[in-house]
Write a protein that holds these residues in place. Structure first.
Motif, PDB file in Angstrom:
ATOM      1  N   VAL A 148       0.880  -1.170   0.000  1.00  0.00           N
ATOM      2  CA  VAL A 148       0.000   0.000   0.000  1.00  0.00           C
ATOM      3  C   VAL A 148       0.914   1.216   0.000  1.00  0.00           C
ATOM      4  O   VAL A 148       1.835   1.313   0.816  1.00  0.00           O
ATOM      5  CB  VAL A 148      -0.925   0.027   1.237  1.00  0.00           C
ATOM      6  N   ALA A 149       0.689   2.132  -0.942  1.00  0.00           N
ATOM      7  CA  ALA A 149       1.491   3.341  -1.042  1.00  0.00           C
ATOM      8  C   ALA A 149       0.584   4.559  -0.926  1.00  0.00           C
ATOM      9  O   ALA A 149      -0.515   4.572  -1.463  1.00  0.00           O
ATOM     10  CB  ALA A 149       2.245   3.373  -2.368  1.00  0.00           C
ATOM     11  N   GLN A 150       1.057   5.570  -0.203  1.00  0.00           N
ATOM     12  CA  GLN A 150       0.295   6.807  -0.054  1.00  0.00           C
ATOM     13  C   GLN A 150       1.030   7.916  -0.796  1.00  0.00           C
ATOM     14  O   GLN A 150       2.243   8.025  -0.714  1.00  0.00           O
ATOM     15  CB  GLN A 150       0.154   7.180   1.416  1.00  0.00           C
ATOM     16  N   GLY A 151       0.272   8.720  -1.540  1.00  0.00           N
ATOM     17  CA  GLY A 151       0.870   9.819  -2.293  1.00  0.00           C
ATOM     18  C   GLY A 151      -0.138  10.445  -3.228  1.00  0.00           C
ATOM     19  O   GLY A 151      -1.345  10.431  -2.965  1.00  0.00           O
ATOM     20  N   ARG A 152       0.361  10.992  -4.341  1.00  0.00           N
ATOM     21  CA  ARG A 152      -0.484  11.668  -5.329  1.00  0.00           C
ATOM     22  C   ARG A 152      -0.085  11.237  -6.734  1.00  0.00           C
ATOM     23  O   ARG A 152       1.042  10.847  -6.965  1.00  0.00           O
ATOM     24  CB  ARG A 152      -0.295  13.181  -5.269  1.00  0.00           C
ATOM     25  N   ILE A 153      -1.024  11.407  -7.662  1.00  0.00           N
ATOM     26  CA  ILE A 153      -0.722  11.140  -9.067  1.00  0.00           C
ATOM     27  C   ILE A 153      -0.205  12.429  -9.681  1.00  0.00           C
ATOM     28  O   ILE A 153      -0.812  13.490  -9.529  1.00  0.00           O
ATOM     29  CB  ILE A 153      -1.971  10.663  -9.826  1.00  0.00           C
ATOM     30  N   GLY A 154       0.918  12.316 -10.387  1.00  0.00           N
ATOM     31  CA  GLY A 154       1.486  13.464 -11.068  1.00  0.00           C
ATOM     32  C   GLY A 154       0.818  13.689 -12.414  1.00  0.00           C
ATOM     33  O   GLY A 154      -0.010  12.894 -12.869  1.00  0.00           O
ATOM     34  N   ASP A 155       1.181  14.791 -13.061  1.00  0.00           N
ATOM     35  CA  ASP A 155       0.636  15.109 -14.377  1.00  0.00           C
ATOM     36  C   ASP A 155       1.009  14.065 -15.421  1.00  0.00           C
ATOM     37  O   ASP A 155       0.312  13.893 -16.415  1.00  0.00           O
ATOM     38  CB  ASP A 155       1.119  16.487 -14.830  1.00  0.00           C
ATOM     39  N   ASP A 156       2.124  13.351 -15.182  1.00  0.00           N
ATOM     40  CA  ASP A 156       2.578  12.332 -16.126  1.00  0.00           C
ATOM     41  C   ASP A 156       1.886  10.977 -15.910  1.00  0.00           C
ATOM     42  O   ASP A 156       2.180  10.012 -16.590  1.00  0.00           O
ATOM     43  CB  ASP A 156       4.092  12.163 -16.029  1.00  0.00           C
ATOM     44  N   GLY A 157       0.972  10.900 -14.924  1.00  0.00           N
ATOM     45  CA  GLY A 157       0.244   9.663 -14.661  1.00  0.00           C
ATOM     46  C   GLY A 157       0.972   8.694 -13.754  1.00  0.00           C
ATOM     47  O   GLY A 157       0.510   7.589 -13.513  1.00  0.00           O
ATOM     48  N   VAL A 158       2.119   9.111 -13.215  1.00  0.00           N
ATOM     49  CA  VAL A 158       2.892   8.274 -12.308  1.00  0.00           C
ATOM     50  C   VAL A 158       2.523   8.645 -10.874  1.00  0.00           C
ATOM     51  O   VAL A 158       2.426   9.820 -10.528  1.00  0.00           O
ATOM     52  CB  VAL A 158       4.413   8.455 -12.539  1.00  0.00           C
ATOM     53  N   PHE A 159       2.316   7.636 -10.034  1.00  0.00           N
ATOM     54  CA  PHE A 159       1.970   7.846  -8.638  1.00  0.00           C
ATOM     55  C   PHE A 159       3.238   8.153  -7.861  1.00  0.00           C
ATOM     56  O   PHE A 159       4.142   7.322  -7.789  1.00  0.00           O
ATOM     57  CB  PHE A 159       1.281   6.596  -8.091  1.00  0.00           C
ATOM     58  N   ALA A 160       3.338   9.349  -7.290  1.00  0.00           N
ATOM     59  CA  ALA A 160       4.490   9.750  -6.480  1.00  0.00           C
ATOM     60  C   ALA A 160       4.183   9.438  -5.026  1.00  0.00           C
ATOM     61  O   ALA A 160       3.409  10.143  -4.375  1.00  0.00           O
ATOM     62  CB  ALA A 160       4.782  11.232  -6.672  1.00  0.00           C
ATOM     63  N   ALA A 161       4.773   8.372  -4.512  1.00  0.00           N
ATOM     64  CA  ALA A 161       4.493   7.911  -3.155  1.00  0.00           C
ATOM     65  C   ALA A 161       5.324   8.679  -2.142  1.00  0.00           C
ATOM     66  O   ALA A 161       6.501   8.952  -2.360  1.00  0.00           O
ATOM     67  CB  ALA A 161       4.774   6.423  -3.036  1.00  0.00           C
ATOM     68  N   THR A 162       4.692   9.013  -1.019  1.00  0.00           N
ATOM     69  CA  THR A 162       5.398   9.628   0.106  1.00  0.00           C
ATOM     70  C   THR A 162       5.603   8.614   1.222  1.00  0.00           C
ATOM     71  O   THR A 162       6.418   8.831   2.107  1.00  0.00           O
ATOM     72  CB  THR A 162       4.604  10.825   0.660  1.00  0.00           C
ATOM     73  N   GLU A 163       4.856   7.513   1.164  1.00  0.00           N
ATOM     74  CA  GLU A 163       4.964   6.457   2.162  1.00  0.00           C
ATOM     75  C   GLU A 163       4.622   5.129   1.500  1.00  0.00           C
ATOM     76  O   GLU A 163       3.701   5.048   0.699  1.00  0.00           O
ATOM     77  CB  GLU A 163       3.988   6.732   3.306  1.00  0.00           C
ATOM     78  N   VAL A 164       5.396   4.093   1.821  1.00  0.00           N
ATOM     79  CA  VAL A 164       5.150   2.757   1.289  1.00  0.00           C
ATOM     80  C   VAL A 164       5.062   1.792   2.462  1.00  0.00           C
ATOM     81  O   VAL A 164       5.937   1.764   3.325  1.00  0.00           O
ATOM     82  CB  VAL A 164       6.275   2.315   0.319  1.00  0.00           C
ATOM     83  N   LEU A 165       3.977   1.029   2.490  1.00  0.00           N
ATOM     84  CA  LEU A 165       3.752   0.039   3.547  1.00  0.00           C
ATOM     85  C   LEU A 165       3.746  -1.350   2.917  1.00  0.00           C
ATOM     86  O   LEU A 165       3.079  -1.564   1.913  1.00  0.00           O
ATOM     87  CB  LEU A 165       2.410   0.287   4.234  1.00  0.00           C
ATOM     88  N   ALA A 166       4.474  -2.282   3.518  1.00  0.00           N
ATOM     89  CA  ALA A 166       4.531  -3.649   3.001  1.00  0.00           C
ATOM     90  C   ALA A 166       3.809  -4.575   3.963  1.00  0.00           C
ATOM     91  O   ALA A 166       3.603  -4.252   5.133  1.00  0.00           O
ATOM     92  CB  ALA A 166       5.979  -4.099   2.835  1.00  0.00           C
ATOM     93  N   LYS A 167       3.434  -5.734   3.455  1.00  0.00           N
ATOM     94  CA  LYS A 167       2.757  -6.714   4.303  1.00  0.00           C
ATOM     95  C   LYS A 167       3.705  -7.202   5.386  1.00  0.00           C
ATOM     96  O   LYS A 167       4.915  -7.136   5.237  1.00  0.00           O
ATOM     97  CB  LYS A 167       2.232  -7.859   3.466  1.00  0.00           C
ATOM     98  N   HIS A 168       3.150  -7.739   6.467  1.00  0.00           N
ATOM     99  CA  HIS A 168       4.008  -8.114   7.581  1.00  0.00           C
ATOM    100  C   HIS A 168       4.182  -9.611   7.782  1.00  0.00           C
ATOM    101  O   HIS A 168       4.977 -10.026   8.593  1.00  0.00           O
ATOM    102  CB  HIS A 168       3.530  -7.470   8.883  1.00  0.00           C
TER     103      HIS A 168
END
Length: 159
Positions: free
Chosen positions: A103-123
């Motif tokens: 699960v990644a949190q962030g925003r979509i840029g104008d180029d359509g790429v998701f710029a993540a500010t936080e990445v969470l992995a399964k445990h």
């Protein structure tokens, strides 16, 4: 001022303060609210433009690329129906792997790429975030329905 007027003024003052406190709490709550979307929902345009949200699914095999600066990563999050390219600058969690839930949190840029500010992995081996599991399950159901429709269309009765 009469006691009755004092009571009314006190009640109105209390209601005004209560209204301001409720407004501040709701505003803080809404600014910190982050919604979850699957790559299919993002591709369908359901994700908010210019606002932070979470995207989840599986990390596509072979998609992890370390960028030349050494701390930026590119990878693809998929729900097996749609793919979403993600860029993240920082240290990835130890459990982050290709083919595993993320699960990644962030925003979509104008180029359509998701710029993540936080990445969470399964445990652990059996865990996937419920939203991501639902998105993957929905994508599998759509793929099965599409395959069944294609098979039905190709089955023609030949004389």
């Amino acid at each position: 001022m009469k006691p009755r007027h004092k009571r009314i003024a006190l009640i109105l003052g209390g209601l005004a303060i209560l209204g301001m406190v409720a407004t501040l709490v709701l505003n803080a709550f809404q600014s910190n609210l982050v919604f979850f979307f699957s790559p299919t929902q993002v591709a369908a345009g359901e994700a908010p433009k210019g606002k932070s949200f979470r995207i989840g699914g599986m990390v596509r095999e072979g998609s992890l690329q370390r960028q030349p600066d050494g701390i930026s990563m590119r990878f693809v999050v998929t729900d097996t129906d749609q793919d979403m390219p993600v860029v993240y600058k920082g240290i990835l969690p130890d459990l982050f792997r290709e083919g595993k839930g993320v699960v990644a949190q962030g925003r979509i840029g104008d180029d359509g790429v998701f710029a993540a500010t936080e990445v969470l992995a399964k445990h652990d081996e059996n865990y996937m975030p419920p939203e991501a599991a639902k998105a993957v399950g929905d994508a599998h159901e759509r793929a099965a329905a599409n395959r069944a429709a294609a098979e039905a269309a190709t089955r023609t009765i030949r004389p």
